[in-house]
Design an enzyme around this catalytic site. Structure first.
Site, PDB file in Angstrom:
ATOM      1  N   ASN A 186       2.149  -5.250  -3.101  1.00 63.44           N
ATOM      2  CA  ASN A 186       0.742  -5.563  -2.835  1.00 63.44           C
ATOM      3  C   ASN A 186      -0.036  -4.273  -2.573  1.00 63.44           C
ATOM      4  O   ASN A 186       0.456  -3.383  -1.872  1.00 63.44           O
ATOM      5  CB  ASN A 186       0.695  -6.459  -1.581  1.00 63.44           C
ATOM      6  CG  ASN A 186      -0.652  -7.088  -1.295  1.00 63.44           C
ATOM      7  OD1 ASN A 186      -1.234  -7.727  -2.164  1.00 63.44           O
ATOM      8  ND2 ASN A 186      -1.143  -6.915  -0.073  1.00 63.44           N
ATOM      9  N   GLU A 198      -6.115 -10.856  -1.019  1.00 63.14           N
ATOM     10  CA  GLU A 198      -6.928 -10.610   0.193  1.00 63.14           C
ATOM     11  C   GLU A 198      -8.410 -10.577  -0.154  1.00 63.14           C
ATOM     12  O   GLU A 198      -9.170  -9.754   0.354  1.00 63.14           O
ATOM     13  CB  GLU A 198      -6.516  -9.280   0.848  1.00 63.14           C
ATOM     14  CG  GLU A 198      -5.039  -9.212   1.201  1.00 63.14           C
ATOM     15  CD  GLU A 198      -4.630  -7.931   1.929  1.00 63.14           C
ATOM     16  OE1 GLU A 198      -5.501  -7.197   2.423  1.00 63.14           O
ATOM     17  OE2 GLU A 198      -3.411  -7.677   1.995  1.00 63.14           O
ATOM     18  N   ASP A 253     -12.184 -10.561  -0.525  1.00 63.99           N
ATOM     19  CA  ASP A 253     -13.486 -10.676   0.138  1.00 63.99           C
ATOM     20  C   ASP A 253     -14.465  -9.819  -0.645  1.00 63.99           C
ATOM     21  O   ASP A 253     -14.077  -8.829  -1.268  1.00 63.99           O
ATOM     22  CB  ASP A 253     -13.465 -10.343   1.644  1.00 63.99           C
ATOM     23  CG  ASP A 253     -12.782  -9.041   2.007  1.00 63.99           C
ATOM     24  OD1 ASP A 253     -12.643  -8.157   1.151  1.00 63.99           O
ATOM     25  OD2 ASP A 253     -12.387  -8.901   3.179  1.00 63.99           O
ATOM     26  N   HIS A 299     -10.474  -6.336  -2.162  1.00 67.16           N
ATOM     27  CA  HIS A 299     -11.544  -6.146  -1.171  1.00 67.16           C
ATOM     28  C   HIS A 299     -12.697  -5.443  -1.886  1.00 67.16           C
ATOM     29  O   HIS A 299     -12.587  -4.264  -2.215  1.00 67.16           O
ATOM     30  CB  HIS A 299     -11.055  -5.285  -0.005  1.00 67.16           C
ATOM     31  CG  HIS A 299      -9.974  -5.920   0.807  1.00 67.16           C
ATOM     32  ND1 HIS A 299     -10.187  -7.052   1.568  1.00 67.16           N
ATOM     33  CD2 HIS A 299      -8.674  -5.608   0.976  1.00 67.16           C
ATOM     34  CE1 HIS A 299      -9.063  -7.386   2.182  1.00 67.16           C
ATOM     35  NE2 HIS A 299      -8.122  -6.531   1.834  1.00 67.16           N
ATOM     36  N   GLU A 322       0.800  -1.239   0.000  1.00 64.68           N
ATOM     37  CA  GLU A 322       0.000   0.000   0.000  1.00 64.68           C
ATOM     38  C   GLU A 322       0.825   1.277   0.000  1.00 64.68           C
ATOM     39  O   GLU A 322       0.581   2.180   0.803  1.00 64.68           O
ATOM     40  CB  GLU A 322      -0.954  -0.006   1.204  1.00 64.68           C
ATOM     41  CG  GLU A 322      -1.892  -1.202   1.216  1.00 64.68           C
ATOM     42  CD  GLU A 322      -2.888  -1.181   2.381  1.00 64.68           C
ATOM     43  OE1 GLU A 322      -2.796  -0.306   3.255  1.00 64.68           O
ATOM     44  OE2 GLU A 322      -3.778  -2.062   2.396  1.00 64.68           O
TER      45      GLU A 322
END
Ligand code: XIL
Length: 302
Positions: A170, A235, A237, A206, A127
């Site tokens: 990432n 990650e 979801d 996400h 990030e």
């Protein structure tokens, strides 16, 4: 195959989950992990505040628990994460530039050497770019004191510390083509052109109604892969329920399978009750470890 990990393996991929050490003692949690998944990412246990709370004093207990469990089951392990502005102990942000540089390099080196030979891929930097249209770097102690070069320095240090681990950048909101993903793309392109060691790019993925699965998701993964790096969904979801959620999970799975360098998918938790999202039902298993429609959609797509 009848499990996520087994079906992914048949396609030359892994299917992983973020795991919290504190849940491994809950038997249906461990059973679901062991049956369904063939990769893990420690959800918090390898972050800077967990492993180096005070300078040059390392505590690997909880992370080692996850690594031991995963190794015992032959699972791949993603290391998450070495250099990130969040979950960073206060002492790091208090350092001057030259101390910060040596602390960053020492952190990368000590953590990677502790896990040498055990980690499939490391999120070396997490990030580092801002949201929005600027394509600029995000303010952080590393960015503000060391400048743009901190990312390159982190990757070079990481390669020296464990030459066998894949080294990833990432980020989130980089899943479709936009100003932020363009900025990451340009960085990776520059790294490849100049021989800065980078092997993979992680797309957190996400998703919710504000940030849906982008229409050009597969195309975006493909353009990064074309730079000569692996891509991974790190990650995942997706907020929602029922068939709408299942459709979105199917699309994500299909996008990864359509990109030959997409080496695996990791969901950010196992049952909904342990999602980092404050509310909602973004994962593949319900609170009783029942398989949701989203689970069936992923398994069928693999
Ligand atoms: C989250 C964890 O899931 C939470 O338990 C923790 O409180 C905060 O961090 N991007 C990342 C992950 O790279 O490390 C974050 O994990 C979620 C967003």
């Amino acid at each position: 195959a009848s499990t996520l990990g087994g079906a992914a393996a048949a396609k030359g991929r892994y299917f992983g989950a973020a795991v919290a050490a504190g849940h491994l003692g809950e038997s249906p949690y461990a059973a679901t992990l062991d049956t369904e998944f063939n990769a893990v990412t420690p959800e918090n246990e390898m972050k800077w505040d967990a492993v180096e709370r005070s300078r040059n004093s390392f505590t690997f207990g909880s992370a080692d628990q996850i690594v031991g469990h995963a190794q015992g089951k032959g699972m791949k392990i993603r290391g998450h994460t070495l250099v990130w502005h969040s979950q960073l102990p206060g002492w790091v942000s208090g350092l001057n530039a030259s101390d910060l540089r040596s602390a960053m390099n020492n952190h990368i080196t000590k953590v990677m050497q502790h896990y040498q030979g055990k980690i499939y891929a490391w999120d070396v930097v997490n990030e580092a770019f801002q949201d929005g249209n600027s394509g600029a770097r995000r303010s952080s102690p590393f960015q503000d004191k060391l400048g743009d070069g901190f990312i390159e320095e982190a990757f070079r240090t990481a390669r020296a510390a464990d030459p066998n681990a894949k080294l990833c950048y990432n980020d989130y909101n980089t899943d479709g083509q936009n100003a932020k993903s363009n900025a990451v793309y340009n960085m990776v392109k520059d790294f490849k052109a100049r021989g800065v060691p980078i092997d993979c790019v992680g797309f957190q993925s996400h998703f919710n109604s504000q940030s849906p699965v982008p229409g050009d998701y597969q195309q975006n993964l493909q353009r990064f892969a074309a730079l000569g790096v692996d891509v991974q969904i790190t990650e995942l979801d997706i907020e929602g329920s029922g068939s709408a959620q299942a459709d979105n999970y199917r699309r994500v799975t299909q996008a990864c399978l359509a990109v030959s360098r997409c080496t695996g998918i990791t969901v950010w938790g196992i049952p909904d009750k342990y999602s980092w999202r404050a509310s909602g039902t973004p994962l593949l298993f319900d609170d009783n470890y029942g398989k949701k429609p989203a689970y069936s959609a992923v398994l069928a797509a693999l």
